[in-house]
Enzyme design. Structure first.
Site, PDB file in Angstrom:
ATOM      1  N   GLU A  13       0.824  -1.209   0.000  1.00 61.96           N
ATOM      2  CA  GLU A  13       0.000   0.000   0.000  1.00 61.96           C
ATOM      3  C   GLU A  13       0.856   1.255   0.000  1.00 61.96           C
ATOM      4  O   GLU A  13       1.896   1.312   0.656  1.00 61.96           O
ATOM      5  CB  GLU A  13      -0.918   0.033   1.227  1.00 61.96           C
ATOM      6  CG  GLU A  13      -2.179  -0.774   1.106  1.00 61.96           C
ATOM      7  CD  GLU A  13      -3.127  -0.545   2.265  1.00 61.96           C
ATOM      8  OE1 GLU A  13      -4.331  -0.778   2.076  1.00 61.96           O
ATOM      9  OE2 GLU A  13      -2.670  -0.164   3.360  1.00 61.96           O
ATOM     10  N   GLU A  39      -8.271   2.760   5.650  1.00 61.87           N
ATOM     11  CA  GLU A  39      -8.475   2.969   7.087  1.00 61.87           C
ATOM     12  C   GLU A  39      -9.687   3.859   7.368  1.00 61.87           C
ATOM     13  O   GLU A  39     -10.467   3.593   8.293  1.00 61.87           O
ATOM     14  CB  GLU A  39      -7.216   3.584   7.704  1.00 61.87           C
ATOM     15  CG  GLU A  39      -6.018   2.645   7.774  1.00 61.87           C
ATOM     16  CD  GLU A  39      -6.168   1.584   8.856  1.00 61.87           C
ATOM     17  OE1 GLU A  39      -7.115   1.672   9.657  1.00 61.87           O
ATOM     18  OE2 GLU A  39      -5.336   0.658   8.897  1.00 61.87           O
ATOM     19  N   GLU A  51     -12.741   2.427   9.504  1.00 65.10           N
ATOM     20  CA  GLU A  51     -12.955   2.984  10.841  1.00 65.10           C
ATOM     21  C   GLU A  51     -14.154   3.918  10.919  1.00 65.10           C
ATOM     22  O   GLU A  51     -14.855   3.958  11.939  1.00 65.10           O
ATOM     23  CB  GLU A  51     -11.693   3.711  11.299  1.00 65.10           C
ATOM     24  CG  GLU A  51     -10.492   2.781  11.483  1.00 65.10           C
ATOM     25  CD  GLU A  51      -9.243   3.502  11.930  1.00 65.10           C
ATOM     26  OE1 GLU A  51      -8.301   2.841  12.371  1.00 65.10           O
ATOM     27  OE2 GLU A  51      -9.202   4.757  11.842  1.00 65.10           O
ATOM     28  N   ASP A  60       4.467   6.323  24.840  1.00 63.04           N
ATOM     29  CA  ASP A  60       3.449   5.874  25.788  1.00 63.04           C
ATOM     30  C   ASP A  60       4.159   5.575  27.099  1.00 63.04           C
ATOM     31  O   ASP A  60       4.854   4.572  27.227  1.00 63.04           O
ATOM     32  CB  ASP A  60       2.730   4.635  25.257  1.00 63.04           C
ATOM     33  CG  ASP A  60       1.505   4.271  26.085  1.00 63.04           C
ATOM     34  OD1 ASP A  60       1.624   4.263  27.331  1.00 63.04           O
ATOM     35  OD2 ASP A  60       0.447   3.988  25.501  1.00 63.04           O
TER      36      ASP A  60
END
EC number: 3.1.3.-
Length: 248
Positions: free
Chosen positions: A132, A141, A145, A167
């Site tokens: 892709e 996407e 989504e 994170d």
């Protein structure tokens, strides 16, 4: 300050001119470093997400609420049982109510935690599949989504924003490429066609002129950057995502 050594930032800097000063935005679980570049040479990388910051015709920013929290996804993903339990016991406030209930039963543990219902928000996008390119990844996407066809989406490919996300709960780093775009639909029209799915629970819409939180700060940086002159770019000013997919 983010000391993560990006796997692709050196290549981005080598082939793309920096467009705006980097900023750092953070909350109680993430530290995000954003840097804008003129789009002179960009390619898909298998470990870097591609996301879109999209404005509706009634001037709202589209944001997706994840079905699973980031922490829950990490607890499920990791195979180390000790790490699973440690994350659950130490950071259960970062789970939603259903996730806490599921994991409490699984571990036979009941962590001391507030009765909050965690919601993690993201912009539509994801990791490109094998073969892709950027337009194809975004088209797939956004459809999966949000249930919006690429014919309604227009992307400003004159520039892009590279993000490094730390994170601090799970102690991992992620990279993302953001594009700014528009949707030729109102927020109400998007809600009418949206279908809750295994990734996205529901949608929210932010006011681009006022707000707080990470998603608002990311959008503000992106929209402010879109006003700058992108000399030397090899992209398009709000080109149809459908056409970009067909051209590539």
């Amino acid at each position: 300050m983010n000391f993560y050594r990006s796997s692709i930032i050196s290549q981005i800097i080598k082939y793309n001119r920096r467009l705006a000063k980097s900023i750092i935005c953070e909350d109680d679980s993430q530290i995000i470093t954003l840097t804008a570049f003129v789009n002179q040479c960009l390619w898909c990388h298998k470990r870097v997400s591609v996301s879109a910051i999209l404005l509706t015709t009634d001037n709202k920013i589209l944001v997706c609420n994840r079905r699973d929290s980031f922490l829950y996804s990490e607890i499920i993903r990791t195979r180390n049982m000790f790490r699973k339990k440690r994350l659950f016991l130490n950071y259960s406030n970062y789970l939603n109510k259903q996730e806490r209930s599921i994991l409490s039963s699984f571990f036979s543990l009941d962590p001391a935690t507030a009765d909050n219902d965690r919601i993690d928000a993201i912009y539509p996008g994801g990791i490109p599949k094998r073969g892709e390119n950027v337009p194809e990844c975004l088209s797939r996407e956004i459809k999966e989504e949000v249930n919006i066809d690429n014919s309604f989406v227009f992307i400003d490919t004159r520039f892009f924003i590279h993000g490094i996300i730390e994170d601090t709960i799970i102690n991992k780093f992620f990279e993302v490429i953001f594009f700014v775009g528009r949707i030729s639909l109102t927020s109400d029209q998007i809600i009418d066609t949206f279908k809750s799915n295994h990734e996205i629970k529901d949608l929210i819409f932010l006011d681009p002129n006022s707000g707080n939180g990470l998603q608002y700060e990311i959008a503000k940086y992106a929209l402010d950057t879109a006003k700058l002159k992108c000399y030397g770019h090899r992209g398009c000013y709000y080109e149809s995502l459908k056409k970009l997919t067909e051209d590539d």
